[in-house]
Design a protein around this motif. Structure first.
Motif, mmCIF file in Angstrom:
data_model
loop_
_atom_site.group_PDB
_atom_site.id
_atom_site.type_symbol
_atom_site.label_atom_id
_atom_site.label_comp_id
_atom_site.label_asym_id
_atom_site.label_seq_id
_atom_site.Cartn_x
_atom_site.Cartn_y
_atom_site.Cartn_z
ATOM 1 N N ILE A 186 30.273 31.808 31.923
ATOM 2 C CA ILE A 186 28.943 32.403 31.628
ATOM 3 C C ILE A 186 27.984 32.157 32.994
ATOM 4 O O ILE A 186 27.109 32.906 33.188
ATOM 5 C CB ILE A 186 28.351 31.578 30.395
ATOM 6 C CG1 ILE A 186 29.044 32.109 29.288
ATOM 7 C CG2 ILE A 186 26.722 31.992 30.432
ATOM 8 C CD1 ILE A 186 28.860 31.250 27.936
ATOM 9 N N ALA A 187 27.908 31.026 33.304
ATOM 10 C CA ALA A 187 27.146 30.429 34.596
ATOM 11 C C ALA A 187 27.567 31.322 35.624
ATOM 12 O O ALA A 187 26.572 31.906 36.476
ATOM 13 C CB ALA A 187 27.399 28.935 34.905
ATOM 14 N N LEU A 188 28.770 31.551 35.942
ATOM 15 C CA LEU A 188 29.230 32.908 37.114
ATOM 16 C C LEU A 188 28.642 34.016 36.794
ATOM 17 O O LEU A 188 28.019 34.690 37.714
ATOM 18 C CB LEU A 188 30.796 32.795 37.173
ATOM 19 C CG LEU A 188 31.445 31.430 37.819
ATOM 20 C CD1 LEU A 188 32.905 31.631 37.673
ATOM 21 C CD2 LEU A 188 30.960 31.253 39.029
ATOM 22 N N LYS A 189 28.768 34.453 35.396
ATOM 23 C CA LYS A 189 28.066 35.898 35.144
ATOM 24 C C LYS A 189 26.632 35.878 35.338
ATOM 25 O O LYS A 189 26.135 37.093 35.915
ATOM 26 C CB LYS A 189 28.626 36.429 33.711
ATOM 27 C CG LYS A 189 30.058 36.465 33.735
ATOM 28 C CD LYS A 189 30.203 37.048 32.199
ATOM 29 C CE LYS A 189 32.022 37.356 32.136
ATOM 30 N NZ LYS A 189 32.175 37.734 30.617
ATOM 31 N N LEU A 190 25.933 34.804 34.976
ATOM 32 C CA LEU A 190 24.649 34.719 35.084
ATOM 33 C C LEU A 190 24.029 34.807 36.715
ATOM 34 O O LEU A 190 23.287 35.579 37.049
ATOM 35 C CB LEU A 190 23.872 33.655 34.593
ATOM 36 C CG LEU A 190 23.844 33.409 33.003
ATOM 37 C CD1 LEU A 190 23.489 32.182 32.549
ATOM 38 C CD2 LEU A 190 22.776 34.814 32.580
ATOM 39 N N LEU A 191 25.036 33.958 37.359
ATOM 40 C CA LEU A 191 24.526 34.129 38.834
ATOM 41 C C LEU A 191 24.954 35.507 39.584
ATOM 42 O O LEU A 191 24.239 35.855 39.946
ATOM 43 C CB LEU A 191 25.413 33.209 39.608
ATOM 44 C CG LEU A 191 24.997 31.661 39.305
ATOM 45 C CD1 LEU A 191 25.993 30.713 39.967
ATOM 46 C CD2 LEU A 191 23.837 31.559 40.237
ATOM 47 N N MET A 192 26.011 36.071 38.979
ATOM 48 C CA MET A 192 26.305 37.546 39.449
ATOM 49 C C MET A 192 25.165 38.510 39.066
ATOM 50 O O MET A 192 24.694 39.404 39.771
ATOM 51 C CB MET A 192 27.592 38.002 38.846
ATOM 52 C CG MET A 192 28.574 37.739 39.835
ATOM 53 S SD MET A 192 30.287 38.657 39.297
ATOM 54 C CE MET A 192 29.750 40.328 40.315
#
Length: 231
Positions: free
Chosen positions: A11-17
């Motif tokens: 989820i954190a990776l998707k938010l950063l993207m």
């Protein structure tokens, strides 16, 4: 990594993207607006390019604002690409055996071309910076870094070449597909597609962003090629 930790990390990776992607959308929209100044003529386009270098003075040095923006975009680009690679690796690990028959039911062309489109855009960005910013390569004669050459002149001489315009248009096609799916994905990640109506609006927003930005960028090289914009 436990399942819960892996899920939170994903989820954190998707938010950063999503956040870095939205920053890029804002940047390319502003950059497109600046490019369209070419329709106002050489003097106004060059004045615009010079004004960008003076933004923030005297609090910032000459070109200070541009360098802050460039560094910020590089950081956002590194974050965006790193997150994309990490998410792709996780998806590949979660499904180590490929489907016997690959099905694209429910997916769009823009979603299926995100990976290759992103790579195309990345390569184009490197060339674009060499062409117009860092080295200022003039593809019409091979000259570099001419301090007396106006930004408008370099733009016209670049896109007077049909093959340079073609390269640019291919990159804009990739950008359009990337913006279409990326806009929807970013809104989805941020929790703005929780209903059928909001999903439809997000898809529409993706099309509007893609067509306006990629189309706006394409107008300048095409206009140079057909003689609407000339020296």
């Amino acid at each position: 990594m436990t399942g819960a930790r892996a899920a939170r990390s994903t989820i954190a990776l998707k938010l950063l993207m999503a956040v870095s992607g939205l920053l890029f959308i804002g940047f390319v929209a502003g950059h497109m607006y600046g490019n369209l100044k070419a329709f106002s003529g050489e003097e106004k386009f060059n004045d615009y390019a010079h004004h960008l270098r003076e933004l923030g003075e005297p609090m910032l040095p000459y070109e200070g604002f541009l360098w802050i923006m460039r560094v910020g975009l590089i950081v956002a680009l590194v974050v965006h690409v790193a997150c994309a690679i990490a998410l792709w690796k996780r998806a590949a690990t979660a499904r180590p055996v490929k489907y016997a028959v690959k099905k694209n039911t429910g997916s769009t062309l823009s979603s299926r071309t995100m990976r290759w489109g992103g790579l195309t855009i990345l390569v184009f960005i490197v060339w674009h910076l060499l062409n117009f910013t860092i080295v200022k390569i003039n593809p019409s004669n091979g000259e570099t870094g001419d301090p007396d050459h106006s930004p408008y002149g370099l733009l016209v001489e670049t896109f007077d070449l049909w093959w340079m315009t073609l390269i640019y248009l291919v990159a804009m096609l990739a950008l359009g597909f990337h913006l279409h799916h990326g806009t929807f994905s970013s809104l989805q990640t941020l929790g703005l597609t929780n209903s059928a109506t909001s999903r439809a609006r997000a898809r529409t927003a993706g099309w509007v962003v893609a067509i306006v930005i990629a189309g706006g960028f394409s107008l300048v090289p095409l206009s140079v090629l057909v003689g609407i914009i000339e020296k």
